[in-house]
Design a protein around this motif. Structure first.
Motif, PDB file in Angstrom:
ATOM      1  N   LEU A  75      21.889 102.308  83.077  1.00 14.57           N
ATOM      2  CA  LEU A  75      21.716 102.970  84.370  1.00 14.57           C
ATOM      3  C   LEU A  75      22.973 103.755  84.705  1.00 14.57           C
ATOM      4  O   LEU A  75      24.081 103.340  84.375  1.00 14.57           O
ATOM      5  CB  LEU A  75      21.470 101.933  85.466  1.00 14.57           C
ATOM      6  CG  LEU A  75      20.267 101.012  85.316  1.00 14.57           C
ATOM      7  CD1 LEU A  75      20.177 100.079  86.495  1.00 14.57           C
ATOM      8  CD2 LEU A  75      18.994 101.785  85.169  1.00 14.57           C
ATOM      9  N   ARG A  76      22.773 104.836  85.392  1.00 15.78           N
ATOM     10  CA  ARG A  76      23.941 105.577  85.882  1.00 15.78           C
ATOM     11  C   ARG A  76      24.636 104.713  86.920  1.00 15.78           C
ATOM     12  O   ARG A  76      23.995 104.010  87.697  1.00 15.78           O
ATOM     13  CB  ARG A  76      23.509 106.904  86.482  1.00 15.78           C
ATOM     14  CG  ARG A  76      23.053 107.880  85.410  1.00 15.78           C
ATOM     15  CD  ARG A  76      22.645 109.182  85.989  1.00 15.78           C
ATOM     16  NE  ARG A  76      23.660 109.695  86.892  1.00 15.78           N
ATOM     17  CZ  ARG A  76      23.976 110.969  86.994  1.00 15.78           C
ATOM     18  NH1 ARG A  76      23.382 111.839  86.245  1.00 15.78           N
ATOM     19  NH2 ARG A  76      24.873 111.372  87.863  1.00 15.78           N
ATOM     20  N   SER A  77      25.949 104.764  86.940  1.00 19.82           N
ATOM     21  CA  SER A  77      26.718 103.854  87.791  1.00 19.82           C
ATOM     22  C   SER A  77      26.359 103.995  89.270  1.00 19.82           C
ATOM     23  O   SER A  77      26.241 102.993  89.983  1.00 19.82           O
ATOM     24  CB  SER A  77      28.219 104.057  87.578  1.00 19.82           C
ATOM     25  OG  SER A  77      28.594 105.382  87.898  1.00 19.82           O
ATOM     26  N   GLU A  78      26.125 105.220  89.747  1.00 22.79           N
ATOM     27  CA  GLU A  78      25.798 105.395  91.170  1.00 22.79           C
ATOM     28  C   GLU A  78      24.403 104.860  91.497  1.00 22.79           C
ATOM     29  O   GLU A  78      24.147 104.374  92.596  1.00 22.79           O
ATOM     30  CB  GLU A  78      25.955 106.850  91.632  1.00 22.79           C
ATOM     31  CG  GLU A  78      25.011 107.836  90.985  1.00 22.79           C
ATOM     32  CD  GLU A  78      25.512 108.468  89.700  1.00 22.79           C
ATOM     33  OE1 GLU A  78      25.035 109.555  89.371  1.00 22.79           O
ATOM     34  OE2 GLU A  78      26.371 107.879  89.005  1.00 22.79           O
ATOM     35  N   LEU A 124      22.948 102.264  89.855  1.00 23.75           N
ATOM     36  CA  LEU A 124      23.101 100.812  89.838  1.00 23.75           C
ATOM     37  C   LEU A 124      23.771 100.328  91.112  1.00 23.75           C
ATOM     38  O   LEU A 124      23.340  99.343  91.724  1.00 23.75           O
ATOM     39  CB  LEU A 124      23.895 100.367  88.614  1.00 23.75           C
ATOM     40  CG  LEU A 124      24.156  98.867  88.493  1.00 23.75           C
ATOM     41  CD1 LEU A 124      22.852  98.087  88.475  1.00 23.75           C
ATOM     42  CD2 LEU A 124      24.980  98.578  87.251  1.00 23.75           C
ATOM     43  N   ALA A 125      24.800 101.041  91.569  1.00 21.18           N
ATOM     44  CA  ALA A 125      25.492 100.658  92.805  1.00 21.18           C
ATOM     45  C   ALA A 125      24.537 100.709  94.002  1.00 21.18           C
ATOM     46  O   ALA A 125      24.534  99.807  94.847  1.00 21.18           O
ATOM     47  CB  ALA A 125      26.697 101.566  93.041  1.00 21.18           C
ATOM     48  N   ALA A 126      23.711 101.743  94.086  1.00 14.16           N
ATOM     49  CA  ALA A 126      22.750 101.844  95.191  1.00 14.16           C
ATOM     50  C   ALA A 126      21.702 100.742  95.101  1.00 14.16           C
ATOM     51  O   ALA A 126      21.317 100.165  96.126  1.00 14.16           O
ATOM     52  CB  ALA A 126      22.081 103.221  95.184  1.00 14.16           C
ATOM     53  N   VAL A 165      22.086  97.732  93.803  1.00 15.51           N
ATOM     54  CA  VAL A 165      22.719  96.476  94.213  1.00 15.51           C
ATOM     55  C   VAL A 165      22.960  96.465  95.720  1.00 15.51           C
ATOM     56  O   VAL A 165      22.697  95.467  96.398  1.00 15.51           O
ATOM     57  CB  VAL A 165      24.039  96.253  93.439  1.00 15.51           C
ATOM     58  CG1 VAL A 165      24.828  95.088  94.016  1.00 15.51           C
ATOM     59  CG2 VAL A 165      23.744  96.022  91.955  1.00 15.51           C
ATOM     60  N   GLU A 166      23.440  97.582  96.266  1.00 15.76           N
ATOM     61  CA  GLU A 166      23.749  97.632  97.704  1.00 15.76           C
ATOM     62  C   GLU A 166      22.502  97.536  98.580  1.00 15.76           C
ATOM     63  O   GLU A 166      22.485  96.820  99.571  1.00 15.76           O
ATOM     64  CB  GLU A 166      24.501  98.915  98.045  1.00 15.76           C
ATOM     65  CG  GLU A 166      24.885  98.998  99.512  1.00 15.76           C
ATOM     66  CD  GLU A 166      25.734 100.211  99.851  1.00 15.76           C
ATOM     67  OE1 GLU A 166      25.925 100.451 101.055  1.00 15.76           O
ATOM     68  OE2 GLU A 166      26.197 100.916  98.932  1.00 15.76           O
ATOM     69  N   TYR A 167      21.450  98.238  98.217  1.00 16.83           N
ATOM     70  CA  TYR A 167      20.269  98.304  99.080  1.00 16.83           C
ATOM     71  C   TYR A 167      19.097  97.452  98.601  1.00 16.83           C
ATOM     72  O   TYR A 167      18.146  97.236  99.344  1.00 16.83           O
ATOM     73  CB  TYR A 167      19.814  99.756  99.233  1.00 16.83           C
ATOM     74  CG  TYR A 167      20.876 100.618  99.849  1.00 16.83           C
ATOM     75  CD1 TYR A 167      21.216 100.489 101.190  1.00 16.83           C
ATOM     76  CD2 TYR A 167      21.577 101.545  99.073  1.00 16.83           C
ATOM     77  CE1 TYR A 167      22.212 101.262 101.754  1.00 16.83           C
ATOM     78  CE2 TYR A 167      22.571 102.327  99.633  1.00 16.83           C
ATOM     79  CZ  TYR A 167      22.888 102.184 100.968  1.00 16.83           C
ATOM     80  OH  TYR A 167      23.880 102.947 101.524  1.00 16.83           O
ATOM     81  N   GLY A 168      19.149  96.974  97.377  1.00 13.08           N
ATOM     82  CA  GLY A 168      18.035  96.220  96.818  1.00 13.08           C
ATOM     83  C   GLY A 168      18.121  94.718  97.036  1.00 13.08           C
ATOM     84  O   GLY A 168      17.180  93.994  96.742  1.00 13.08           O
ATOM     85  N   PHE A 169      19.248  94.257  97.566  1.00 14.28           N
ATOM     86  CA  PHE A 169      19.458  92.824  97.755  1.00 14.28           C
ATOM     87  C   PHE A 169      20.063  92.551  99.129  1.00 14.28           C
ATOM     88  O   PHE A 169      20.726  93.410  99.698  1.00 14.28           O
ATOM     89  CB  PHE A 169      20.403  92.269  96.681  1.00 14.28           C
ATOM     90  CG  PHE A 169      19.889  92.436  95.286  1.00 14.28           C
ATOM     91  CD1 PHE A 169      19.056  91.477  94.724  1.00 14.28           C
ATOM     92  CD2 PHE A 169      20.208  93.549  94.529  1.00 14.28           C
ATOM     93  CE1 PHE A 169      18.561  91.630  93.441  1.00 14.28           C
ATOM     94  CE2 PHE A 169      19.714  93.717  93.252  1.00 14.28           C
ATOM     95  CZ  PHE A 169      18.896  92.753  92.705  1.00 14.28           C
ATOM     96  N   PRO A 224      14.133 106.983  85.827  1.00 15.95           N
ATOM     97  CA  PRO A 224      14.643 107.688  87.004  1.00 15.95           C
ATOM     98  C   PRO A 224      16.033 107.215  87.437  1.00 15.95           C
ATOM     99  O   PRO A 224      16.760 107.962  88.086  1.00 15.95           O
ATOM    100  CB  PRO A 224      13.608 107.371  88.094  1.00 15.95           C
ATOM    101  CG  PRO A 224      12.355 107.099  87.327  1.00 15.95           C
ATOM    102  CD  PRO A 224      12.809 106.404  86.065  1.00 15.95           C
ATOM    103  N   LEU A 225      16.414 106.008  87.051  1.00 14.21           N
ATOM    104  CA  LEU A 225      17.752 105.510  87.383  1.00 14.21           C
ATOM    105  C   LEU A 225      18.761 105.834  86.277  1.00 14.21           C
ATOM    106  O   LEU A 225      19.960 105.770  86.505  1.00 14.21           O
ATOM    107  CB  LEU A 225      17.728 103.992  87.611  1.00 14.21           C
ATOM    108  CG  LEU A 225      16.820 103.511  88.737  1.00 14.21           C
ATOM    109  CD1 LEU A 225      16.809 101.992  88.800  1.00 14.21           C
ATOM    110  CD2 LEU A 225      17.241 104.087  90.075  1.00 14.21           C
TER     111      LEU A 225
END
Length: 112
Positions: free
Chosen positions: A1-4, A6-8, A10-14, A93-94
């Motif tokens: 996954l692209r780092s941004e 994956l970061a989104a 983790v931040e918004y998915g949990f 898409p990610l």
């Protein structure tokens, strides 16, 4: 996954819980329905969909269920089209959001 991406995710998915664990941000029922729906689309149901449908397939997942089912699904759709992204996997898409976004935008045609 692209780092941004994956970061989104983790931040918004949990959501963090008080005991230090995490849980999915979506409702458990919604997550369960995603997996319950697997395999429910039949050729008969697909053949009734008149809207143009593009099915995107990550070519890096050659042995996956999706790779096995996608061509048959597209063949059942009256206006189906299969697009394979050889460099992408299940989370295409990610992995390459720009390429996928350009293709989605192109599929919808010019803005009116």
């Amino acid at each position: 996954l692209r780092s941004e991406c994956l970061a989104a995710y983790v931040e918004y998915g949990f959501h963090d819980l008080e005991d230090g664990t995490v849980r999915l941000a979506c409702r458990a029922e919604s997550e369960a329905r995603t997996f319950e729906a697997a395999g429910l689309m039949t050729a008969d149901l697909a053949s009734a969909i008149a809207t143009p449908v593009t099915v995107g397939l990550g070519g890096a997942d050659a042995g996956s269920n999706t790779a096995t089912m996608a061509p048959g699904l597209v063949a059942s759709l009256p206006n189906g089209r299969l697009v394979t992204y050889p460099h992408l996997g299940h989370f295409g898409p990610l992995e390459d959001p720009r390429t996928v976004a350009i293709d989605v935008r192109t599929a919808f045609g010019p803005l009116g």
